[in-house]
Design an enzyme around this catalytic site. Structure first.
Site, PDB file in Angstrom:
ATOM      1  N   ASP A 182     105.063 126.318  76.929  1.00  0.00           N
ATOM      2  CA  ASP A 182     104.282 125.409  77.360  1.00  0.00           C
ATOM      3  C   ASP A 182     105.505 124.552  77.952  1.00  0.00           C
ATOM      4  O   ASP A 182     106.634 124.959  78.261  1.00  0.00           O
ATOM      5  CB  ASP A 182     103.539 124.686  76.272  1.00  0.00           C
ATOM      6  CG  ASP A 182     104.329 123.899  75.309  1.00  0.00           C
ATOM      7  OD1 ASP A 182     105.289 124.052  75.397  1.00  0.00           O
ATOM      8  OD2 ASP A 182     103.416 123.525  74.523  1.00  0.00           O
ATOM      9  N   CYS A 241     107.558 126.519  72.604  1.00  0.00           N
ATOM     10  CA  CYS A 241     106.898 125.276  72.882  1.00  0.00           C
ATOM     11  C   CYS A 241     107.630 124.384  72.138  1.00  0.00           C
ATOM     12  O   CYS A 241     108.895 124.671  72.033  1.00  0.00           O
ATOM     13  CB  CYS A 241     105.203 125.332  72.266  1.00  0.00           C
ATOM     14  SG  CYS A 241     105.252 125.461  70.389  1.00  0.00           S
ATOM     15  N   THR A 289     107.879 122.611  69.164  1.00  0.00           N
ATOM     16  CA  THR A 289     108.610 122.967  67.864  1.00  0.00           C
ATOM     17  C   THR A 289     108.417 124.604  67.454  1.00  0.00           C
ATOM     18  O   THR A 289     108.922 124.951  66.671  1.00  0.00           O
ATOM     19  CB  THR A 289     107.658 122.319  66.802  1.00  0.00           C
ATOM     20  OG1 THR A 289     106.176 123.054  66.912  1.00  0.00           O
ATOM     21  CG2 THR A 289     107.620 120.742  66.916  1.00  0.00           C
ATOM     22  N   HIS A 307     113.243 143.166  58.697  1.00  0.00           N
ATOM     23  CA  HIS A 307     112.127 143.312  57.535  1.00  0.00           C
ATOM     24  C   HIS A 307     110.730 143.154  58.260  1.00  0.00           C
ATOM     25  O   HIS A 307     109.719 143.835  57.465  1.00  0.00           O
ATOM     26  CB  HIS A 307     112.238 142.173  56.636  1.00  0.00           C
ATOM     27  CG  HIS A 307     113.453 142.358  55.525  1.00  0.00           C
ATOM     28  ND1 HIS A 307     113.876 141.629  54.610  1.00  0.00           N
ATOM     29  CD2 HIS A 307     114.673 143.218  55.758  1.00  0.00           C
ATOM     30  CE1 HIS A 307     114.800 142.341  53.946  1.00  0.00           C
ATOM     31  NE2 HIS A 307     115.551 143.397  54.640  1.00  0.00           N
ATOM     32  N   HIS A 315     109.471 147.785  53.735  1.00  0.00           N
ATOM     33  CA  HIS A 315     109.012 146.987  54.625  1.00  0.00           C
ATOM     34  C   HIS A 315     107.837 147.646  55.460  1.00  0.00           C
ATOM     35  O   HIS A 315     106.879 146.644  55.790  1.00  0.00           O
ATOM     36  CB  HIS A 315     110.159 146.518  55.721  1.00  0.00           C
ATOM     37  CG  HIS A 315     111.179 145.993  54.764  1.00  0.00           C
ATOM     38  ND1 HIS A 315     111.114 145.093  53.843  1.00  0.00           N
ATOM     39  CD2 HIS A 315     112.583 146.543  54.693  1.00  0.00           C
ATOM     40  CE1 HIS A 315     112.473 144.523  53.333  1.00  0.00           C
ATOM     41  NE2 HIS A 315     113.218 145.812  53.654  1.00  0.00           N
TER      42      HIS A 315
END
Ligand code: RB5
Length: 149
Positions: A7, A64, A66, A97, A132
């Site tokens: 964004d 974005c 954060t 993992h 995993h």
């Protein structure tokens, strides 16, 4: 093929990462955004996630402000394992993992150099499989169990 999307909060970092990925010889698709105008991160999260689940791209990178909104949005799409990372250990583990097929970064959290380091750690990691994979199979089962589609 790697698809990148952001964004407005991630645009600066996306531009920097594209240069880094080009230098690494990666083939890229840019899903936008391409201006500072305010946009809604789920729209770009969806574009990148769809391209990855459809096989148009092998991997995706979302940014974005954060990274939080993009990771929440992308992880709604079945088949997406989007990992929001802030250091190189997390980035490497996201591949080794979790076999994350989308890496998520915060454009207002990371500087350019750090972001390139994290993308490099993720790309250079190899999924370890074994126990995993069994855990990822359980995540796939959760997607099926709770899907209303
Ligand atoms: C946009 O201002 C901001 O909310 C967005 O970039 C992101 O940080 C959301 O999680």
């Amino acid at each position: 093929m790697i698809i990148v999307g952001s964004d407005h909060g991630g645009l600066y970092l996306k531009t920097a990462l594209k240069s880094y990925l080009n230098r690494r010889g990666c083939q890229l698709i840019d899903a936008g955004t391409d201006s500072d105008a305010s946009v809604d991160y789920p729209d770009f999260g969806e574009k990148v996630a769809e391209a990855v689940v459809n096989g148009d791209a092998e991997l995706g990178i979302l940014i974005c402000g954060t990274g939080i909104g993009m990771s929440i949005a992308a992880n709604k799409i079945p088949g997406i394992r989007a990992a929001l990372v802030t250091d190189a250990f997390m980035a490497r583990m996201a591949k080794e993992h979790n076999n994350a097929n989308v890496l998520v970064l915060g454009g207002r959290v990371l500087d350019e150099q750090k972001a390139c380091e994290l993308v490099g750690a993720w790309l250079d990691g190899t999924f370890e499989g074994g126990r995993h994979q069994s855990r990822l199979d359980k995540i796939t089962a959760l997607e099926k169990k709770y899907s209303k589609l």
